[in-house]
Design a protein around this motif. Structure first.
Motif, PDB file in Angstrom:
ATOM      1  N   UNK A   4       0.788  -1.321   0.008  1.00 45.88           N
ATOM      2  CA  UNK A   4      -0.084  -0.022  -0.060  1.00 45.88           C
ATOM      3  C   UNK A   4       0.971   1.213  -0.112  1.00 45.88           C
ATOM      4  N   UNK A   5       0.452   2.301  -0.823  1.00 44.61           N
ATOM      5  CA  UNK A   5       1.126   3.672  -1.082  1.00 44.61           C
ATOM      6  C   UNK A   5       2.616   3.413  -1.284  1.00 44.61           C
ATOM      7  N   UNK A   6       2.984   2.445  -2.114  1.00 43.44           N
ATOM      8  CA  UNK A   6       4.543   2.397  -2.448  1.00 43.44           C
ATOM      9  C   UNK A   6       4.742   0.835  -2.792  1.00 43.44           C
ATOM     10  N   UNK A   7       5.997   0.955  -3.299  1.00 45.76           N
ATOM     11  CA  UNK A   7       6.424  -0.719  -3.663  1.00 45.76           C
ATOM     12  C   UNK A   7       7.729  -0.550  -3.099  1.00 45.76           C
ATOM     13  N   UNK A   8       8.164  -2.108  -3.191  1.00 48.28           N
ATOM     14  CA  UNK A   8       9.473  -2.378  -2.359  1.00 48.28           C
ATOM     15  C   UNK A   8      10.178  -3.287  -3.274  1.00 48.28           C
ATOM     16  N   UNK A   9      11.130  -3.095  -4.045  1.00 48.63           N
ATOM     17  CA  UNK A   9      11.671  -3.737  -5.071  1.00 48.63           C
ATOM     18  C   UNK A   9      12.005  -5.116  -4.636  1.00 48.63           C
ATOM     19  N   UNK A  10      12.033  -6.316  -5.146  1.00 43.28           N
ATOM     20  CA  UNK A  10      12.561  -7.579  -4.775  1.00 43.28           C
ATOM     21  C   UNK A  10      13.220  -8.240  -5.729  1.00 43.28           C
ATOM     22  N   UNK A  11      14.366  -8.575  -5.578  1.00 45.17           N
ATOM     23  CA  UNK A  11      15.059  -9.405  -6.608  1.00 45.17           C
ATOM     24  C   UNK A  11      14.517 -10.554  -7.108  1.00 45.17           C
ATOM     25  N   UNK A  12      14.267 -10.727  -8.479  1.00 44.13           N
ATOM     26  CA  UNK A  12      13.719 -11.921  -8.990  1.00 44.13           C
ATOM     27  C   UNK A  12      14.830 -12.853  -8.904  1.00 44.13           C
ATOM     28  N   UNK A  13      14.368 -14.372  -8.607  1.00 48.60           N
ATOM     29  CA  UNK A  13      15.520 -15.361  -8.825  1.00 48.60           C
ATOM     30  C   UNK A  13      16.469 -15.440  -9.763  1.00 48.60           C
ATOM     31  N   UNK A  14      15.790 -14.985 -10.946  1.00 49.64           N
ATOM     32  CA  UNK A  14      16.492 -15.033 -12.119  1.00 49.64           C
ATOM     33  C   UNK A  14      17.776 -13.738 -12.178  1.00 49.64           C
ATOM     34  N   UNK A  15      17.422 -12.719 -11.453  1.00 53.27           N
ATOM     35  CA  UNK A  15      18.315 -11.650 -11.259  1.00 53.27           C
ATOM     36  C   UNK A  15      19.438 -12.319 -10.491  1.00 53.27           C
ATOM     37  N   UNK A  16      19.082 -12.952  -9.501  1.00 54.92           N
ATOM     38  CA  UNK A  16      20.352 -13.628  -8.611  1.00 54.92           C
ATOM     39  C   UNK A  16      20.882 -14.419  -9.360  1.00 54.92           C
ATOM     40  N   UNK A  17      20.428 -15.381 -10.205  1.00 53.35           N
ATOM     41  CA  UNK A  17      21.294 -16.201 -11.076  1.00 53.35           C
ATOM     42  C   UNK A  17      22.218 -15.535 -12.043  1.00 53.35           C
ATOM     43  N   UNK A  18      21.778 -14.556 -12.396  1.00 51.78           N
ATOM     44  CA  UNK A  18      22.509 -13.676 -13.334  1.00 51.78           C
ATOM     45  C   UNK A  18      23.637 -13.129 -12.603  1.00 51.78           C
ATOM     46  N   UNK A  19      23.336 -12.400 -11.544  1.00 53.62           N
ATOM     47  CA  UNK A  19      24.403 -12.052 -10.633  1.00 53.62           C
ATOM     48  C   UNK A  19      25.560 -12.961 -10.232  1.00 53.62           C
ATOM     49  N   UNK A  20      24.863 -14.244 -10.048  1.00 55.16           N
ATOM     50  CA  UNK A  20      26.040 -15.281  -9.751  1.00 55.16           C
ATOM     51  C   UNK A  20      26.972 -15.455 -11.145  1.00 55.16           C
ATOM     52  N   UNK A  21      26.180 -15.678 -12.275  1.00 53.69           N
ATOM     53  CA  UNK A  21      27.011 -15.674 -13.471  1.00 53.69           C
ATOM     54  C   UNK A  21      27.959 -14.755 -13.623  1.00 53.69           C
ATOM     55  N   UNK A  22      27.371 -13.463 -13.235  1.00 53.95           N
ATOM     56  CA  UNK A  22      28.636 -12.280 -13.606  1.00 53.95           C
ATOM     57  C   UNK A  22      29.529 -12.671 -12.536  1.00 53.95           C
ATOM     58  N   UNK A  23      29.505 -13.212 -11.236  1.00 52.40           N
ATOM     59  CA  UNK A  23      30.603 -13.570 -10.441  1.00 52.40           C
ATOM     60  C   UNK A  23      31.517 -14.481 -11.030  1.00 52.40           C
ATOM     61  N   UNK A  24      30.784 -15.255 -11.895  1.00 50.94           N
ATOM     62  CA  UNK A  24      31.844 -16.541 -12.623  1.00 50.94           C
ATOM     63  C   UNK A  24      32.546 -15.647 -13.781  1.00 50.94           C
ATOM     64  N   UNK A  25      32.094 -14.511 -14.393  1.00 50.26           N
ATOM     65  CA  UNK A  25      32.809 -14.125 -15.385  1.00 50.26           C
ATOM     66  C   UNK A  25      33.671 -12.953 -14.750  1.00 50.26           C
ATOM     67  N   UNK A  26      34.954 -13.487 -14.082  1.00 46.09           N
ATOM     68  CA  UNK A  26      35.636 -12.682 -13.201  1.00 46.09           C
ATOM     69  C   UNK A  26      36.881 -12.124 -14.037  1.00 46.09           C
ATOM     70  N   UNK A  27      37.023 -12.576 -15.170  1.00 46.18           N
ATOM     71  CA  UNK A  27      38.269 -11.883 -15.987  1.00 46.18           C
ATOM     72  C   UNK A  27      38.558 -10.608 -15.819  1.00 46.18           C
ATOM     73  N   UNK A  28      37.687  -9.623 -15.704  1.00 43.23           N
ATOM     74  CA  UNK A  28      37.996  -8.051 -15.581  1.00 43.23           C
ATOM     75  C   UNK A  28      38.500  -7.850 -14.082  1.00 43.23           C
ATOM     76  N   UNK A  29      37.616  -8.455 -13.066  1.00 44.44           N
ATOM     77  CA  UNK A  29      38.217  -8.373 -11.830  1.00 44.44           C
ATOM     78  C   UNK A  29      39.340  -8.952 -11.578  1.00 44.44           C
ATOM     79  N   UNK A  30      39.733  -9.900 -11.999  1.00 48.11           N
ATOM     80  CA  UNK A  30      41.283 -10.651 -11.781  1.00 48.11           C
ATOM     81  C   UNK A  30      42.409  -9.922 -12.370  1.00 48.11           C
TER      82      UNK A  30
END
Length: 275
Positions: A4-30
């Motif tokens: 009511x009177x607003x919204x709270x963004x909640x990460x979708x599970x797919x977003x978390x999986x994408x985040x994890x995939x980004x964690x595996x693509x660590x060449x730049x950070x490495x």
């Protein structure tokens, strides 16, 4: 999710999986981690001097120490034997000290804890540190071997390239042991205190002072599970044989295995929070 009177963004599970995939693509950070450590080392002139200058100066001093020492005709000079040992010992000792102190400094300053809040995996982070210090070790080994072979007259039956390669492998072993031991230290002083516990016994039992075959049986058993014993044996094989022997190849593989295990254990013991 809407309320009511607003919204709270909640990460979708797919977003978390994408985040994890980004964690595996660590060449730049490495690569960024590797570059940052190299820049820090380059800016620390005392560390640069310890890595590059000190080994070469000590080897040069040894040359003049043994200059007039007698030796049987046809046998390697005392300088040859001592210099081969130093080319194996220095990379291990120096890189152990530099790595353990630098890593502990990262912990105390909070830099390591901030990095570990990113998706960068621990093993990738340790790979960045290991790569940076290994590059420094390669520079150390290159300068020390250049001075020993071309300026001071060191001679070996085998190729100087093999001596250079073994020196780098020993340095990487020192990096792995330094990263591992830094995980159990609370201060830089404690990191240095690991040297007499981890490094000194290896130097005493690897055959520098007393040949391993002359050690008591129980000390030979201990010597057989210490990587420095195989590092020194590999250098001695290169010094005595014109071609790469099976013993030298086995010893090099064993030292590489110890270095990889040390790096993996360092990644497994890397704490996400600074005590």
């Amino acid at each position: 999710m809407h309320v009511t009177r607003g919204s709270v963004p909640v990460g979708h599970p797919a977003q978390h999986r994408a985040h994890e995939r980004r964690g595996r693509l660590s060449a730049t950070a490495y690569l960024a981690t590797t570059g940052r450590i190299l820049r820090q080392l380059a800016g620390d002139h005392r560390s640069v001097a310890m890595i590059l200058v000190v080994p070469s100066v000590v080897i040069t001093l040894m040359y003049f120490m043994f200059q007039n020492a007698p030796h049987p005709p046809g046998m390697p000079t005392p300088f040859n034997n001592a210099c081969l040992i130093m080319l194996g010992v220095f990379p291990l000792v120096v890189m152990f000290l530099i790595t353990s102190i630098t890593m502990q400094r990262e912990r105390v300053s909070g830099t390591l804890e901030r990095i570990l809040t990113t998706p960068l995996r621990r093993l990738d982070l340790l790979a960045g540190y290991g790569t940076a210090f290994s590059i420094a070790a390669a520079a150390q080994a290159a300068l020390a071997c250049l001075i020993a072979f071309w300026l001071l007259g060191l001679t070996t039956a085998g190729s100087p390239v093999l001596v250079f390669v073994i020196a780098i492998i020993n340095a990487i072993l020192g990096v792995g042991l330094g990263l591992l031991c830094s995980a159990f230290a609370r201060t830089e002083f404690q990191a240095v205190q690991f040297m007499p516990v981890v490094v000194v016994p290896q130097l005493l039992l690897c055959g520098i002072i007393v040949p391993r075959a002359l050690l008591p049986d129980w000390l030979q058993w201990i010597s057989n599970v210490l990587p420095a014993s195989y590092a020194l044996e590999a250098l001695q094989q290169v010094g005595a044989h014109p071609n790469l022997t099976a013993t030298a190849a086995r010893d090099i593989a064993i030292v590489i295995g110890f270095a990889v295990v040390a790096l993996c254990l360092a990644a497994a013991t890397l704490r996400r929070r600074t005590p």
